[in-house]
Scaffold this motif. Sequence first.
Motif, PDB file in Angstrom:
ATOM      1  N   TYR A  38      -5.584  19.573  -0.664  1.00 44.08           N
ATOM      2  CA  TYR A  38      -5.129  18.421   0.136  1.00 44.08           C
ATOM      3  C   TYR A  38      -4.006  17.677  -0.595  1.00 44.08           C
ATOM      4  N   MET A  39      -4.195  17.449  -1.898  1.00 49.16           N
ATOM      5  CA  MET A  39      -3.163  16.755  -2.675  1.00 49.16           C
ATOM      6  C   MET A  39      -1.889  17.585  -2.752  1.00 49.16           C
ATOM      7  N   TRP A  40      -2.041  18.909  -2.732  1.00 48.29           N
ATOM      8  CA  TRP A  40      -0.888  19.791  -2.830  1.00 48.29           C
ATOM      9  C   TRP A  40      -0.082  19.792  -1.527  1.00 48.29           C
ATOM     10  N   LEU A  41      -0.794  19.875  -0.398  1.00 44.48           N
ATOM     11  CA  LEU A  41      -0.129  20.000   0.896  1.00 44.48           C
ATOM     12  C   LEU A  41       0.215  18.661   1.531  1.00 44.48           C
ATOM     13  N   GLN A  42      -0.558  17.614   1.187  1.00 44.62           N
ATOM     14  CA  GLN A  42      -0.364  16.303   1.811  1.00 44.62           C
ATOM     15  C   GLN A  42       0.015  15.254   0.764  1.00 44.62           C
ATOM     16  N   LYS A  43       0.895  15.617  -0.130  1.00 43.88           N
ATOM     17  CA  LYS A  43       1.269  14.709  -1.217  1.00 43.88           C
ATOM     18  C   LYS A  43       1.866  13.406  -0.680  1.00 43.88           C
ATOM     19  N   ASP A  44       2.741  13.506   0.330  1.00 42.28           N
ATOM     20  CA  ASP A  44       3.373  12.309   0.885  1.00 42.28           C
ATOM     21  C   ASP A  44       2.331  11.379   1.500  1.00 42.28           C
ATOM     22  N   LYS A  45       1.386  11.941   2.221  1.00 41.85           N
ATOM     23  CA  LYS A  45       0.327  11.134   2.830  1.00 41.85           C
ATOM     24  C   LYS A  45      -0.544  10.503   1.754  1.00 41.85           C
ATOM     25  N   TYR A  46      -0.805  11.247   0.689  1.00 42.52           N
ATOM     26  CA  TYR A  46      -1.600  10.743  -0.433  1.00 42.52           C
ATOM     27  C   TYR A  46      -0.900   9.561  -1.099  1.00 42.52           C
ATOM     28  N   LEU A  47       0.413   9.658  -1.271  1.00 40.85           N
ATOM     29  CA  LEU A  47       1.175   8.569  -1.889  1.00 40.85           C
ATOM     30  C   LEU A  47       1.200   7.333  -0.990  1.00 40.85           C
ATOM     31  N   VAL A  48       1.200   7.548   0.325  1.00 40.53           N
ATOM     32  CA  VAL A  48       1.118   6.414   1.266  1.00 40.53           C
ATOM     33  C   VAL A  48      -0.206   5.688   1.089  1.00 40.53           C
ATOM     34  N   ILE A  49      -1.284   6.444   0.904  1.00 42.00           N
ATOM     35  CA  ILE A  49      -2.605   5.849   0.678  1.00 42.00           C
ATOM     36  C   ILE A  49      -2.601   5.028  -0.607  1.00 42.00           C
TER      37      ILE A  49
END
Length: 226
Positions: free
Chosen positions: A102-113
Amino acid sequence: MSCGISMVKYILFIFNLLCSICGILLIVFGALLFSNIHNIDDFAEALRTQQVPITMIVLGTVILLISWFGCCGAIRESYCMSMTYSILLFVLMIGQLALVVYMWLQKDKYLVIMGDVVEKAWERRTRRADYMDAIQISMECCGRSSFADYAFQGYFPPSCCKDTNNCRQETVYRRGCKQAFVEFWDRNSDIIKYTGLVIAAIEFVGFVFACCLANSIRNYRRRADY
């Protein structure tokens, strides 16, 4: 019990003993980070805003529980407990790998969180400033976007300066906390991902040893019945 089973048993016991210590440390540190709870509103608010210590406590509890099954299965030479440990460890490993992916594929979303964490801390600073203070001290930043966010109140909180006894506009941190916090997680995301993969590999080794022990116990008991 054969020498091979005994060696696997002791290796698995030491492995789970170390995991138990790690679980206990996670629970202790998470509890220390968790703010004091006085009523139901505080508890509900803590669940929303203190994801990191809550995650540490939950993860530590899960690791401790799984390690308990592993230790008991090794000491008692129990096929049932060893298999239960293997299954739980496998589930934990899959969950951890899913988080890494998840962190690999959704890094941008993770940074938004991660940016939302600062937003929440900023919004609640008028009631309790401990979260914002903690971020400002650890990240060496000031305000949500910059130190100018505090201009309306005419002074800066001590956490905005390295010298807490002399905090003024000339000595205040210039960088905003949202930018600093997101950049911190952006820089360290690869370390977190590769560390997660290493831990998953170690868990896989433990899983293999547990399966070997359970299979050896079952075969030994089958031979003993004849």
